[in-house]
Design a protein around this motif. Structure first.
Motif, PDB file in Angstrom:
ATOM      1  N   ALA A   1      -0.692 117.056  21.586  1.00 49.33           N
ATOM      2  CA  ALA A   1      -0.482 118.498  21.436  1.00 49.33           C
ATOM      3  C   ALA A   1       0.908 118.889  21.899  1.00 49.33           C
ATOM      4  N   VAL A   2       1.386 118.280  22.985  1.00 52.57           N
ATOM      5  CA  VAL A   2       2.750 118.557  23.451  1.00 52.57           C
ATOM      6  C   VAL A   2       3.767 118.068  22.437  1.00 52.57           C
ATOM      7  N   MET A   3       3.579 116.849  21.938  1.00 57.49           N
ATOM      8  CA  MET A   3       4.518 116.295  20.951  1.00 57.49           C
ATOM      9  C   MET A   3       4.579 117.181  19.716  1.00 57.49           C
ATOM     10  N   ASP A   4       3.437 117.709  19.313  1.00 55.41           N
ATOM     11  CA  ASP A   4       3.379 118.586  18.151  1.00 55.41           C
ATOM     12  C   ASP A   4       4.170 119.863  18.400  1.00 55.41           C
ATOM     13  N   ARG A   5       4.008 120.473  19.553  1.00 58.97           N
ATOM     14  CA  ARG A   5       4.712 121.722  19.853  1.00 58.97           C
ATOM     15  C   ARG A   5       6.222 121.524  19.913  1.00 58.97           C
ATOM     16  N   PHE A   6       6.642 120.342  20.372  1.00 56.65           N
ATOM     17  CA  PHE A   6       8.067 120.054  20.484  1.00 56.65           C
ATOM     18  C   PHE A   6       8.631 119.468  19.181  1.00 56.65           C
ATOM     19  N   HIS A   7       7.779 119.261  18.182  1.00 55.50           N
ATOM     20  CA  HIS A   7       8.198 118.604  16.940  1.00 55.50           C
ATOM     21  C   HIS A   7       8.876 117.271  17.244  1.00 55.50           C
ATOM     22  N   HIS A   8       8.234 116.504  18.120  1.00 56.72           N
ATOM     23  CA  HIS A   8       8.811 115.245  18.576  1.00 56.72           C
ATOM     24  C   HIS A   8       8.168 114.080  17.832  1.00 56.72           C
ATOM     25  N   PRO A   9       8.952 113.166  17.270  1.00 53.74           N
ATOM     26  CA  PRO A   9       8.381 112.041  16.513  1.00 53.74           C
ATOM     27  C   PRO A   9       7.658 111.049  17.414  1.00 53.74           C
ATOM     28  N   LEU A  10       6.585 110.468  16.870  1.00 52.80           N
ATOM     29  CA  LEU A  10       5.793 109.522  17.648  1.00 52.80           C
ATOM     30  C   LEU A  10       5.173 108.471  16.740  1.00 52.80           C
ATOM     31  N   SER A  11       4.891 107.336  17.351  1.00 52.97           N
ATOM     32  CA  SER A  11       4.028 106.320  16.733  1.00 52.97           C
ATOM     33  C   SER A  11       2.905 106.052  17.724  1.00 52.97           C
ATOM     34  N   ILE A  12       1.767 105.627  17.209  1.00 55.26           N
ATOM     35  CA  ILE A  12       0.610 105.401  18.065  1.00 55.26           C
ATOM     36  C   ILE A  12      -0.198 104.240  17.517  1.00 55.26           C
ATOM     37  N   ILE A  13      -0.760 103.426  18.423  1.00 51.38           N
ATOM     38  CA  ILE A  13      -1.524 102.255  18.000  1.00 51.38           C
ATOM     39  C   ILE A  13      -2.858 102.214  18.733  1.00 51.38           C
ATOM     40  N   THR A  14      -3.893 101.754  18.036  1.00 49.94           N
ATOM     41  CA  THR A  14      -5.224 101.689  18.624  1.00 49.94           C
ATOM     42  C   THR A  14      -6.089 100.702  17.861  1.00 49.94           C
ATOM     43  N   LYS A  15      -7.215 100.342  18.468  1.00 51.36           N
ATOM     44  CA  LYS A  15      -8.270  99.650  17.753  1.00 51.36           C
ATOM     45  C   LYS A  15      -9.568 100.430  17.898  1.00 51.36           C
ATOM     46  N   SER A  16      -9.434 101.742  18.077  1.00 48.76           N
ATOM     47  CA  SER A  16     -10.587 102.620  18.239  1.00 48.76           C
ATOM     48  C   SER A  16     -10.682 103.591  17.078  1.00 48.76           C
ATOM     49  N   ALA A  17     -11.910 103.865  16.653  1.00 51.95           N
ATOM     50  CA  ALA A  17     -12.123 104.870  15.613  1.00 51.95           C
ATOM     51  C   ALA A  17     -11.922 106.283  16.143  1.00 51.95           C
ATOM     52  N   LEU A  18     -11.794 106.435  17.455  1.00 54.22           N
ATOM     53  CA  LEU A  18     -11.633 107.761  18.051  1.00 54.22           C
ATOM     54  C   LEU A  18     -10.348 108.444  17.598  1.00 54.22           C
ATOM     55  N   ILE A  19      -9.384 107.691  17.115  1.00 57.15           N
ATOM     56  CA  ILE A  19      -8.159 108.308  16.633  1.00 57.15           C
ATOM     57  C   ILE A  19      -8.441 109.309  15.522  1.00 57.15           C
ATOM     58  N   GLY A  20      -9.551 109.110  14.806  1.00 58.10           N
ATOM     59  CA  GLY A  20      -9.919 110.047  13.751  1.00 58.10           C
ATOM     60  C   GLY A  20     -10.178 111.447  14.267  1.00 58.10           C
ATOM     61  N   ARG A  21     -10.536 111.585  15.528  1.00 58.72           N
ATOM     62  CA  ARG A  21     -10.748 112.903  16.121  1.00 58.72           C
ATOM     63  C   ARG A  21      -9.493 113.764  16.054  1.00 58.72           C
ATOM     64  N   ASP A  22      -8.320 113.108  16.107  1.00 55.90           N
ATOM     65  CA  ASP A  22      -7.070 113.838  16.243  1.00 55.90           C
ATOM     66  C   ASP A  22      -6.272 113.951  14.944  1.00 55.90           C
ATOM     67  N   VAL A  23      -6.951 113.786  13.806  1.00 57.56           N
ATOM     68  CA  VAL A  23      -6.224 113.927  12.539  1.00 57.56           C
ATOM     69  C   VAL A  23      -5.751 115.362  12.325  1.00 57.56           C
ATOM     70  N   ASP A  24      -6.354 116.325  13.021  1.00 62.88           N
ATOM     71  CA  ASP A  24      -5.883 117.707  12.890  1.00 62.88           C
ATOM     72  C   ASP A  24      -4.472 117.869  13.429  1.00 62.88           C
ATOM     73  N   ILE A  25      -4.080 117.005  14.376  1.00 61.83           N
ATOM     74  CA  ILE A  25      -2.712 117.008  14.892  1.00 61.83           C
ATOM     75  C   ILE A  25      -1.860 115.981  14.154  1.00 61.83           C
ATOM     76  N   LEU A  26      -2.366 114.758  14.035  1.00 63.22           N
ATOM     77  CA  LEU A  26      -1.589 113.676  13.454  1.00 63.22           C
ATOM     78  C   LEU A  26      -1.332 113.877  11.966  1.00 63.22           C
ATOM     79  N   GLY A  27      -2.281 114.497  11.253  1.00 60.39           N
ATOM     80  CA  GLY A  27      -2.114 114.695   9.819  1.00 60.39           C
ATOM     81  C   GLY A  27      -0.891 115.538   9.484  1.00 60.39           C
ATOM     82  N   PRO A  28      -0.802 116.779   9.976  1.00 57.07           N
ATOM     83  CA  PRO A  28       0.379 117.593   9.702  1.00 57.07           C
ATOM     84  C   PRO A  28       1.670 116.958  10.215  1.00 57.07           C
ATOM     85  N   MET A  29       1.614 116.288  11.359  1.00 54.05           N
ATOM     86  CA  MET A  29       2.815 115.629  11.864  1.00 54.05           C
ATOM     87  C   MET A  29       3.226 114.487  10.951  1.00 54.05           C
ATOM     88  N   GLY A  30       2.239 113.736  10.449  1.00 55.59           N
ATOM     89  CA  GLY A  30       2.550 112.653   9.526  1.00 55.59           C
ATOM     90  C   GLY A  30       3.180 113.158   8.247  1.00 55.59           C
TER      91      GLY A  30
END
Length: 358
Positions: A152-181
């Motif tokens: 949420a902070v990265m989104d507000r600052f329009h700051h680029p990011l990469s993220i890695i996981t082996k969890s399906a929980l990342i799908g919870r945050d597509v509301d943030i990651l989608g528009p940023m992507g």
């Protein structure tokens, strides 16, 4: 909190919610495992707040692809036997073995620390990688939500990011990651080490099933997040035969590209991994370690930059050749466009007098 179940005979309550005075909260969730899969030995897990002073970690390693990262957690409940982060627990006076999986630390002020660091006048934006050490979406994230607050902070600052996981929980945050992507500010990586549920259950006992990870790839791709599937680690004699199959499933799920990393066995991991092989695949243990050493100049591990990620020698070369052929055939050899650092801005705060001159 727990998911209600059918009433037990002679019982009034249908669930066993955690008491409000307990230090740990328990919540059941579906990561794709069911009663037909082998049960995982329960661990008593402790989660301790860490009083961090800064949240962005810098590195100058030439072969990791980023120079700054954020790790919301120390230790990882997923329990992947091959995890290269295990030795870090020894610096805290804890075992890289079971302690790494059960004595966890989190950074409750991560979002506030990040906002403070990004707001410094001298800060120069660059892609921040989230989860370079331990998984930012391990089970405790469901309750603690540290990673989501960081996003949420990265989104507000329009700051680029990469993220890695082996969890399906990342799908919870597509509301943030989608528009940023879609805006060129985010990309994701999902690790798919095997399609074999039995192997996954023993090698990565508390991570999501392979199917759930591929579902996460699809959700991210559908939301507009360029997503790489990591076939990592490649373990010769154990999962390397699945290389093409994993990439085929990755392409079908909508992955943008794919990458791989060879098994790394630094410090205590070599003994932990050897113990795991002997206990779980004794018929292949000697051959696996022999092939690993053939990729590492006769040693269990070679930490040299440029060699540690892929290995060397005929075994490593064959894996690399197979990967390149499969990736090209499946259209997974696309190069991810660079993330945009020019959109970065420090958002004005409520009541900021400079707003009057905007």
């Amino acid at each position: 909190m727990s998911v209600p179940s059918r009433s037990a005979r002679g019982r009034g309550a249908v669930s066993n919610a955690t008491g409000r005075f307990e230090t740990l909260q328990r919540e059941t969730f579906d990561d794709g495992w069911n009663d037909q899969d082998a049960a995982v030995t329960p661990l008593r897990t402790t989660v301790t707040a860490e009083n961090a002073k800064v949240i962005i970690t810098r590195n100058d390693s030439p072969d990791v692809g980023f120079d700054r990262s954020i790790n919301p957690y120390r230790g990882c409940e997923h329990g992947c036997i091959y995890c290269y982060a295990r030795p870090a627990h020894a610096y805290m006076g804890l075992s890289p073995g079971l302690d790494f999986e059960s004595k966890l630390f989190f950074k409750p002020q991560a979002a506030q620390l990040l906002e403070r660091e990004l707001s410094k006048p001298a800060y120069a934006p660059g892609v921040i990688h989230i989860g370079g050490n331990t998984d930012p979406y391990q089970p405790q994230e469901r309750r603690l939500r540290i990673t989501r607050e960081i996003l949420a902070v990265m989104d507000r600052f329009h700051h680029p990011l990469s993220i890695i996981t082996k969890s399906a929980l990342i799908g919870r945050d597509v509301d943030i990651l989608g528009p940023m992507g879609q805006a060129g500010l985010a990309r994701a990586a999902v690790s798919v080490t095997t399609l074999d549920r039995t192997l996954a259950r023993t090698m990565e006992p508390r991570a999501a099933t392979p199917e759930r990870r591929l579902e996460a790839v699809r959700r991210l791709a559908d939301a507009g997040v360029p997503t790489v599937v990591m076939f990592a680690p490649v373990i010769p004699g154990l999962n390397d035969h699945e290389l093409e199959a994993v990439l085929e499933r990755a392409a079908a799920a909508g992955a943008f590209t794919a990458a791989y990393v060879a098994l790394r066995l630094p410090r205590e991991i070599k003994d932990l991994f050897a113990e795991w092989l002997a206990a779980n695949v004794p018929d292949r243990a000697q051959r696996v370690m022999s092939l690993v050493r053939q990729m590492r100049g006769g040693k269990d591990y070679d930490a040299q930059w440029g060699k540690r990620m892929k290995g060397e020698g005929p075994v490593a070369d064959m894996i690399g050749q197979r990967f390149r052929v499969a990736r090209r055939r499946l259209g997974l050899d696309r190069v991810s466009p660079p993330l945009d650092t020019k959109q970065f801005r420090v958002p004005s705060r409520e009541g900021d007098q400079m707003d009057l001159f905007g």
